[in-house]
Design a protein around this motif. Sequence first.
Motif, PDB file in Angstrom:
ATOM      1  N   PHE A 277       5.509  -5.425  -6.222  1.00  0.00           N
ATOM      2  CA  PHE A 277       4.074  -5.678  -6.311  1.00  0.00           C
ATOM      3  C   PHE A 277       3.312  -4.794  -5.337  1.00  0.00           C
ATOM      4  CE2 PHE A 277       0.208  -7.966  -5.107  1.00  0.00           C
ATOM      5  CZ  PHE A 277      -0.354  -8.216  -6.350  1.00  0.00           C
ATOM      6  N   LEU A 278       3.781  -4.732  -4.084  1.00  0.00           N
ATOM      7  CA  LEU A 278       3.109  -3.924  -3.061  1.00  0.00           C
ATOM      8  C   LEU A 278       3.173  -2.440  -3.394  1.00  0.00           C
ATOM      9  CD1 LEU A 278       4.367  -5.794   0.141  1.00  0.00           C
ATOM     10  CD2 LEU A 278       2.078  -5.884  -0.873  1.00  0.00           C
ATOM     11  N   SER A 279       4.231  -2.015  -4.082  1.00  0.00           N
ATOM     12  CA  SER A 279       4.342  -0.603  -4.454  1.00  0.00           C
ATOM     13  C   SER A 279       3.270  -0.194  -5.453  1.00  0.00           C
ATOM     14  CB  SER A 279       5.731  -0.311  -5.035  1.00  0.00           C
ATOM     15  OG  SER A 279       5.864  -0.803  -6.355  1.00  0.00           O
ATOM     16  N   GLN A 280       2.731  -1.153  -6.178  1.00  0.00           N
ATOM     17  CA  GLN A 280       1.684  -0.853  -7.160  1.00  0.00           C
ATOM     18  C   GLN A 280       0.286  -1.001  -6.580  1.00  0.00           C
ATOM     19  OE1 GLN A 280       2.503   0.417 -10.381  1.00  0.00           O
ATOM     20  NE2 GLN A 280       4.334   0.544  -9.100  1.00  0.00           N
ATOM     21  N   VAL A 281       0.063  -2.006  -5.725  1.00  0.00           N
ATOM     22  CA  VAL A 281      -1.291  -2.227  -5.202  1.00  0.00           C
ATOM     23  C   VAL A 281      -1.652  -1.220  -4.118  1.00  0.00           C
ATOM     24  CG1 VAL A 281      -1.328  -4.665  -5.820  1.00  0.00           C
ATOM     25  CG2 VAL A 281      -0.496  -3.981  -3.557  1.00  0.00           C
ATOM     26  N   CYS A 282      -0.768  -0.277  -3.811  1.00  0.00           N
ATOM     27  CA  CYS A 282      -1.167   0.830  -2.943  1.00  0.00           C
ATOM     28  C   CYS A 282      -2.082   1.794  -3.691  1.00  0.00           C
ATOM     29  CB  CYS A 282       0.064   1.574  -2.411  1.00  0.00           C
ATOM     30  SG  CYS A 282       0.909   2.595  -3.632  1.00  0.00           S
ATOM     31  N   GLY A 283      -2.171   1.642  -5.025  1.00  0.00           N
ATOM     32  CA  GLY A 283      -3.097   2.453  -5.806  1.00  0.00           C
ATOM     33  C   GLY A 283      -2.498   3.694  -6.420  1.00  0.00           C
ATOM     34  N   ILE A 284      -1.176   3.762  -6.547  1.00  0.00           N
ATOM     35  CA  ILE A 284      -0.551   4.970  -7.077  1.00  0.00           C
ATOM     36  C   ILE A 284      -1.050   5.293  -8.483  1.00  0.00           C
ATOM     37  CG2 ILE A 284       1.471   3.615  -7.819  1.00  0.00           C
ATOM     38  CD1 ILE A 284       1.377   7.355  -6.769  1.00  0.00           C
ATOM     39  N   VAL A 340       5.885   4.418   3.605  1.00  0.00           N
ATOM     40  CA  VAL A 340       4.795   3.447   3.532  1.00  0.00           C
ATOM     41  C   VAL A 340       3.788   3.709   4.649  1.00  0.00           C
ATOM     42  CG1 VAL A 340       4.187   1.010   3.635  1.00  0.00           C
ATOM     43  CG2 VAL A 340       6.236   1.726   2.407  1.00  0.00           C
ATOM     44  N   GLY A 341       4.291   4.061   5.840  1.00  0.00           N
ATOM     45  CA  GLY A 341       3.370   4.428   6.921  1.00  0.00           C
ATOM     46  C   GLY A 341       2.502   5.607   6.539  1.00  0.00           C
ATOM     47  N   GLY A 342       3.102   6.614   5.891  1.00  0.00           N
ATOM     48  CA  GLY A 342       2.338   7.777   5.429  1.00  0.00           C
ATOM     49  C   GLY A 342       1.347   7.422   4.338  1.00  0.00           C
ATOM     50  N   VAL A 343       1.735   6.516   3.446  1.00  0.00           N
ATOM     51  CA  VAL A 343       0.838   6.059   2.375  1.00  0.00           C
ATOM     52  C   VAL A 343      -0.392   5.380   2.973  1.00  0.00           C
ATOM     53  CG1 VAL A 343       0.605   4.287   0.588  1.00  0.00           C
ATOM     54  CG2 VAL A 343       2.534   5.862   0.518  1.00  0.00           C
ATOM     55  N   VAL A 344      -0.175   4.435   3.897  1.00  0.00           N
ATOM     56  CA  VAL A 344      -1.291   3.704   4.509  1.00  0.00           C
ATOM     57  C   VAL A 344      -2.203   4.665   5.271  1.00  0.00           C
ATOM     58  CG1 VAL A 344      -1.923   1.952   6.215  1.00  0.00           C
ATOM     59  CG2 VAL A 344      -0.020   1.536   4.629  1.00  0.00           C
ATOM     60  N   ALA A 345      -1.607   5.567   6.066  1.00  0.00           N
ATOM     61  CA  ALA A 345      -2.409   6.516   6.842  1.00  0.00           C
ATOM     62  C   ALA A 345      -3.224   7.428   5.925  1.00  0.00           C
ATOM     63  CB  ALA A 345      -1.497   7.349   7.744  1.00  0.00           C
ATOM     64  N   SER A 346      -2.608   7.916   4.854  1.00  0.00           N
ATOM     65  CA  SER A 346      -3.315   8.810   3.919  1.00  0.00           C
ATOM     66  C   SER A 346      -4.493   8.089   3.264  1.00  0.00           C
ATOM     67  CB  SER A 346      -2.344   9.322   2.853  1.00  0.00           C
ATOM     68  OG  SER A 346      -1.319  10.095   3.419  1.00  0.00           O
ATOM     69  N   LEU A 347      -4.280   6.827   2.857  1.00  0.00           N
ATOM     70  CA  LEU A 347      -5.349   6.066   2.215  1.00  0.00           C
ATOM     71  C   LEU A 347      -6.515   5.829   3.162  1.00  0.00           C
ATOM     72  CD1 LEU A 347      -3.161   3.448   0.298  1.00  0.00           C
ATOM     73  CD2 LEU A 347      -4.550   5.247  -0.745  1.00  0.00           C
ATOM     74  N   ILE A 348      -6.197   5.506   4.426  1.00  0.00           N
ATOM     75  CA  ILE A 348      -7.262   5.279   5.413  1.00  0.00           C
ATOM     76  C   ILE A 348      -8.055   6.563   5.644  1.00  0.00           C
ATOM     77  CG2 ILE A 348      -7.721   4.760   7.841  1.00  0.00           C
ATOM     78  CD1 ILE A 348      -5.339   2.832   7.748  1.00  0.00           C
ATOM     79  N   THR A 430     -12.678   1.556  -1.834  1.00  0.00           N
ATOM     80  CA  THR A 430     -11.560   1.461  -2.776  1.00  0.00           C
ATOM     81  C   THR A 430     -10.259   1.876  -2.098  1.00  0.00           C
ATOM     82  OG1 THR A 430     -12.973   1.852  -4.707  1.00  0.00           O
ATOM     83  CG2 THR A 430     -10.622   2.313  -4.959  1.00  0.00           C
ATOM     84  N   PHE A 431     -10.276   3.011  -1.402  1.00  0.00           N
ATOM     85  CA  PHE A 431      -9.068   3.491  -0.734  1.00  0.00           C
ATOM     86  C   PHE A 431      -8.705   2.614   0.465  1.00  0.00           C
ATOM     87  CE2 PHE A 431      -9.920   7.296  -3.212  1.00  0.00           C
ATOM     88  CZ  PHE A 431      -8.633   7.677  -3.566  1.00  0.00           C
ATOM     89  N   PHE A 434      -6.908  -0.397  -0.891  1.00  0.00           N
ATOM     90  CA  PHE A 434      -5.531  -0.062  -1.253  1.00  0.00           C
ATOM     91  C   PHE A 434      -4.645  -0.042  -0.006  1.00  0.00           C
ATOM     92  CE2 PHE A 434      -7.059   2.424  -5.211  1.00  0.00           C
ATOM     93  CZ  PHE A 434      -6.898   1.301  -6.002  1.00  0.00           C
ATOM     94  N   ALA A 435      -5.148   0.548   1.082  1.00  0.00           N
ATOM     95  CA  ALA A 435      -4.376   0.602   2.329  1.00  0.00           C
ATOM     96  C   ALA A 435      -4.103  -0.811   2.856  1.00  0.00           C
ATOM     97  CB  ALA A 435      -5.135   1.415   3.381  1.00  0.00           C
ATOM     98  N   LEU A 436      -5.118  -1.670   2.818  1.00  0.00           N
ATOM     99  CA  LEU A 436      -4.969  -3.046   3.289  1.00  0.00           C
ATOM    100  C   LEU A 436      -3.959  -3.815   2.446  1.00  0.00           C
ATOM    101  CD1 LEU A 436      -6.015  -5.262   5.231  1.00  0.00           C
ATOM    102  CD2 LEU A 436      -7.748  -5.805   3.495  1.00  0.00           C
ATOM    103  N   CYS A 437      -3.994  -3.586   1.136  1.00  0.00           N
ATOM    104  CA  CYS A 437      -3.120  -4.336   0.234  1.00  0.00           C
ATOM    105  C   CYS A 437      -1.647  -3.968   0.387  1.00  0.00           C
ATOM    106  CB  CYS A 437      -3.552  -4.105  -1.218  1.00  0.00           C
ATOM    107  SG  CYS A 437      -5.089  -4.951  -1.672  1.00  0.00           S
ATOM    108  N   CYS A 438      -1.350  -2.689   0.663  1.00  0.00           N
ATOM    109  CA  CYS A 438       0.054  -2.286   0.723  1.00  0.00           C
ATOM    110  C   CYS A 438       0.623  -2.304   2.134  1.00  0.00           C
ATOM    111  CB  CYS A 438       0.256  -0.917   0.094  1.00  0.00           C
ATOM    112  SG  CYS A 438      -0.341   0.482   1.066  1.00  0.00           S
ATOM    113  N   ALA A 439      -0.228  -2.451   3.154  1.00  0.00           N
ATOM    114  CA  ALA A 439       0.244  -2.469   4.545  1.00  0.00           C
ATOM    115  C   ALA A 439       1.300  -3.543   4.822  1.00  0.00           C
ATOM    116  CB  ALA A 439      -0.943  -2.624   5.501  1.00  0.00           C
ATOM    117  N   PRO A 440       1.247  -4.740   4.182  1.00  0.00           N
ATOM    118  CA  PRO A 440       2.302  -5.739   4.433  1.00  0.00           C
ATOM    119  C   PRO A 440       3.712  -5.256   4.129  1.00  0.00           C
ATOM    120  CG  PRO A 440       0.426  -6.778   3.361  1.00  0.00           C
ATOM    121  CD  PRO A 440       0.163  -5.299   3.350  1.00  0.00           C
ATOM    122  N   ALA A 441       3.844  -4.171   3.355  1.00  0.00           N
ATOM    123  CA  ALA A 441       5.177  -3.639   3.062  1.00  0.00           C
ATOM    124  C   ALA A 441       5.875  -3.155   4.330  1.00  0.00           C
ATOM    125  CB  ALA A 441       5.080  -2.496   2.050  1.00  0.00           C
ATOM    126  N   ILE A 442       5.108  -2.774   5.347  1.00  0.00           N
ATOM    127  CA  ILE A 442       5.701  -2.355   6.626  1.00  0.00           C
ATOM    128  C   ILE A 442       6.361  -3.558   7.292  1.00  0.00           C
ATOM    129  CG2 ILE A 442       5.227  -1.400   8.906  1.00  0.00           C
ATOM    130  CD1 ILE A 442       2.885   0.140   7.658  1.00  0.00           C
TER     131      ILE A 442
END
Length: 470
Positions: A277-284, A340-348, A430-431, A434-442
């Motif tokens: 679920f978290l892999s999708q709500v990152c907004g890919i 995931v750290g790179g995904v969150v940082a890129s989105l922010i 929006t971005f 997405f960062a907030l939603c997928c951050a729990p994956a860390i």
Amino acid sequence: MRIPTNNHTVSQQNGMYLYMVCFVAALGGFLFGFDTAVISGTIGLVKQDFVLNSVSEGWYVSCALLGCIVGVSCAGKLSDKYGRKNVLIISAVLFLVSAIGCMFAQSFAALILFRLVGGLGIGVASMVSPLYISEFAPSQLRGMMVSLYQLALTIGIVLAYFTNAYLADNASAVYASESLNSILHTEVWRAMLGLGAVPAFIFLVCLFIVPESPRWLLLKGQEQKAEMILTKIEGAEKARQEILAFKLQRNIKEAPLALLFTPVYRRALWIGLLLPFLSQVCGINAVIYYGPRILEQAGFTLNAALGGQVTIGLVNVVFTFVAIFTVDKWGRRPLLFLGVGGVVASLIIIGTLFALGITSGPWILLFILAFIACFAFSFGPVCWVVIAEIFPNAIRGKAMALATLSLWIGNFLVGQLTPVMLESLGSAWTFWLFALCCAPAIWLTSKRIPETKGRSLEDIEAFWRSNHKG
């Protein structure tokens, strides 16, 4: 947290056999990617030919998702009862029927019907292909082999973009045959959708030359057949060890899904539900499907397939190779932490650039590509690896279906809400969301997901039983 490993080698001859079987199974991922992405090049053409309103246009794009949900819901039980290989054959037939049916559909209702059939195929393949590979591959290569599925998926997406662009650019030719003229000239969307019949047919034929999953055969008491297959993969001695380990399990017969809700496997259940679920709500999928619109808001004019979608798709393919070559060396957790750290940082950063109005120059595009790259070596392939190996043998098919359904729910939410968020909240928020939603994956990776690199599926199952209070 790491499960101890037992390393062994696979001979070159056995390795060729292993790669051949896993490659065939990974074609399910290719068809998944191709069928999902090919729709992007047909929307405007189908809308024009069938005079669709916005509601009908949305139904054309999203109807396959309904088929996906139904397909995933049925695939687990079917694969546990009739075998992984037989259900993959069903998915190949569904892909083939869908592609041919869409190409010759004479009404919008018929087109929707065959898109629904294709959705069934996507749903089945998205669950059974990685499941089959995980049960077939030896422990020290399982991460790489399952990652081949994600690689095939990304290649299918890129090839769909390329073929759409090629067919659109060459649609001006006129053919003597009325049928060819309709498919390749006046209604070129038919060729775009119908082209999927070629890999679907190849997939179907190849499935008849690969064996059934050895662990499914053991589950059904067909020990002799399972031993023959395992011997081809890892040699006679290791095959006997694998079978003995399987027999020593407490639950070697089919079990109800309720087993997954017991305290022993509850942690595996939460991982299987949350990680996909978290892999999708990152907004890919928002970036892949709405990328041109997002970049247009940043001042770019990347409407051509080769300028926008293909660039994103190629980065997706290239960085998937990072996972293929490192997931069995570094492990699942390091890739997830880094990616995931790179995904969150890129989105922010992307959201901040939009908020500050820094939309000129290459920065937005560069960080979108960074986001894609980080996803491609972590969330994308590692998610499939983890959910394919953490569940017990007795209910792996049903449990994998549940995990894959969670992925499709996340996919659906992102697809439905992204246009609304872009319009009402703007690109920056929006971005950030997405960062907030997928951050729990860390947190999930740090506290709940164990390192399974190099462990057999039976060892992973024994780990849950011995650590269910953890």
